[in-house]
Design a protein around this motif. Structure first.
Motif, short mmCIF file in Angstrom:
data_model
loop_
_atom_site.label_atom_id
_atom_site.label_comp_id
_atom_site.label_asym_id
_atom_site.label_seq_id
_atom_site.Cartn_x
_atom_site.Cartn_y
_atom_site.Cartn_z
N LEU A 42 13.82 -28.82 95.11
CA LEU A 42 14.57 -27.58 94.49
C LEU A 42 16.02 -27.78 94.47
O LEU A 42 16.40 -28.14 95.70
N THR A 43 16.77 -27.72 93.40
CA THR A 43 17.95 -27.74 93.16
C THR A 43 18.34 -26.19 93.70
O THR A 43 17.58 -25.22 93.77
N ASN A 44 19.47 -25.88 93.82
CA ASN A 44 20.10 -24.58 94.09
C ASN A 44 19.68 -23.58 93.08
O ASN A 44 19.30 -22.51 93.10
N GLU A 45 20.01 -24.16 91.73
CA GLU A 45 19.61 -23.10 90.52
C GLU A 45 18.17 -23.11 90.32
O GLU A 45 17.74 -21.82 90.10
N MET A 46 17.37 -23.88 90.51
CA MET A 46 15.94 -23.70 90.83
C MET A 46 15.30 -22.85 91.95
O MET A 46 14.41 -22.03 91.69
N ARG A 47 15.86 -22.86 93.04
CA ARG A 47 15.68 -21.77 94.13
C ARG A 47 15.92 -20.52 93.73
O ARG A 47 15.38 -19.64 93.93
N ASP A 48 17.36 -20.31 93.31
CA ASP A 48 17.72 -18.96 92.60
C ASP A 48 16.61 -18.47 91.55
O ASP A 48 16.27 -17.25 91.73
N LEU A 49 16.05 -19.39 90.74
CA LEU A 49 15.09 -18.86 89.88
C LEU A 49 14.06 -18.67 90.82
O LEU A 49 13.18 -17.30 90.13
N TYR A 50 13.34 -19.23 91.37
CA TYR A 50 12.06 -19.05 92.33
C TYR A 50 12.58 -17.68 93.10
O TYR A 50 11.46 -16.68 92.83
N PHE A 51 13.66 -17.33 93.50
CA PHE A 51 13.85 -16.06 94.22
C PHE A 51 14.05 -14.81 93.32
O PHE A 51 13.32 -13.92 93.51
N PHE A 52 14.33 -15.13 92.32
CA PHE A 52 14.47 -13.91 90.82
C PHE A 52 13.08 -13.71 90.64
O PHE A 52 12.54 -12.71 90.67
N ILE A 53 12.03 -14.80 90.45
CA ILE A 53 10.70 -14.53 90.12
C ILE A 53 9.81 -13.85 91.36
O ILE A 53 9.27 -12.51 91.11
N THR A 54 9.95 -14.12 92.54
CA THR A 54 9.21 -13.71 93.53
C THR A 54 9.96 -12.33 93.91
O THR A 54 9.05 -11.51 94.31
N ALA A 102 0.09 -12.00 87.93
CA ALA A 102 0.43 -13.18 87.13
C ALA A 102 1.57 -12.95 86.41
O ALA A 102 1.91 -11.70 86.33
N SER A 103 2.33 -13.94 86.25
CA SER A 103 3.49 -14.14 85.69
C SER A 103 3.83 -15.08 84.76
O SER A 103 3.25 -16.11 85.03
N VAL A 104 4.55 -14.91 83.77
CA VAL A 104 5.19 -16.13 82.96
C VAL A 104 6.58 -15.86 82.59
O VAL A 104 7.17 -14.90 82.35
N PHE A 105 7.46 -17.06 82.61
CA PHE A 105 8.77 -17.21 82.57
C PHE A 105 8.96 -18.24 81.38
O PHE A 105 8.50 -19.36 81.73
N TYR A 106 9.79 -17.68 80.49
CA TYR A 106 9.94 -18.63 79.31
C TYR A 106 11.22 -19.43 79.59
O TYR A 106 12.30 -18.84 79.65
N VAL A 107 10.93 -20.69 79.68
CA VAL A 107 12.25 -21.50 79.80
C VAL A 107 12.67 -21.91 78.25
O VAL A 107 14.02 -22.07 78.24
N ASN A 108 11.61 -22.34 77.29
CA ASN A 108 12.20 -22.76 76.06
C ASN A 108 11.38 -21.94 74.97
O ASN A 108 10.16 -22.54 74.77
N ALA A 109 11.66 -20.96 74.48
CA ALA A 109 11.06 -20.21 73.59
C ALA A 109 11.82 -19.92 72.27
O ALA A 109 13.14 -20.18 72.27
N HIS A 110 11.43 -19.72 71.20
CA HIS A 110 11.96 -19.75 69.80
C HIS A 110 10.76 -19.07 69.02
O HIS A 110 9.88 -18.89 69.29
N GLU A 111 11.36 -18.67 67.90
CA GLU A 111 10.85 -18.03 66.58
C GLU A 111 9.53 -18.89 66.45
O GLU A 111 9.38 -20.05 66.22
N ASP A 112 8.30 -17.87 66.39
CA ASP A 112 6.92 -18.67 65.85
C ASP A 112 6.55 -19.64 66.86
O ASP A 112 5.62 -20.61 66.44
#
Length: 184
Positions: A42-54, A102-112
């Motif tokens: 994990l990079t620092n940014e990935m670790r920050d996202l992990y902590f955000f989710i948990t 359960a959770s879902v985190f959107y990394v790349n989302a767009h219309e439709d």
């Protein structure tokens, strides 16, 4: 923020997702990691996202009083996978009964790119005055994906993802949590 959909709590949390972090997540996913948080460096940014989710899953479980019937619980991440939903693809009606949350985190989302549809667990009874009925003739709540959105809900809640009618790939991280009792 937690909203009640048909008496079921659903958490919504927003994260400031950078292009750099998106690239890191896509690169990790391309390496075929099954459990994103455990299987890759994990990079620092990935670790920050992990902590955000948990941390938000912890806040969600505390606010929903899971601790009333399971005192001293701690959410444990049992699965974290990257989902790539290509144009024309969709996910059928399912639940995550092997997990409490359960959770879902959107990394790349767009219309439709395919809305998340949470199905009313009360069945096909007409509990609302809504005319918008579809999935197996039940009521449902439609959630439009957007970059950086985390949606948290009980693992038993049936849901589906509509077809991606865009010409781009939608990328999300699906994370499942088990509530483990902490003994002193």
């Amino acid at each position: 923020m937690i909203k009640d959909y048909f008496s079921t709590p659903v958490g919504f949390y927003n994260y400031n997702l950078t292009d750099n972090l998106k690239d890191q997540l896509v690169n990790a996913s391309n390496k075929g990691f099954k459990h994103l948080w455990n299987d890759c460096e994990l990079t620092n940014e990935m670790r920050d996202l992990y902590f955000f989710i948990t941390n938000n899953v912890m806040e969600y479980s505390n606010r929903q009083n899971f601790k009333n019937y399971m005192s001293g619980v701690k959410p444990i991440c049992v699965e974290a996978t990257m989902n790539w939903q290509y144009p024309g693809k969709w996910f059928a009606l399912h639940s995550h009964t092997h997990s409490h949350i359960a959770s879902v985190f959107y990394v790349n989302a767009h219309e439709d790119c395919g809305d998340l549809c949470l199905v009313d667990p009360r069945g096909d009874n007409n509990w609302t005055d809504r005319i918008d009925r579809g999935v197996l003739n039940t009521s449902y709540e439609r959630i439009q994906p957007k970059d950086g959105l985390l949606v948290v809900f009980p693992g038993w809640l049936s849901h589906m993802v509509e077809p991606n009618t865009s010409d781009k790939v939608r990328i999300s991280i699906v994370t499942n949590f088990y509530l483990k009792r902490q003994y002193s």
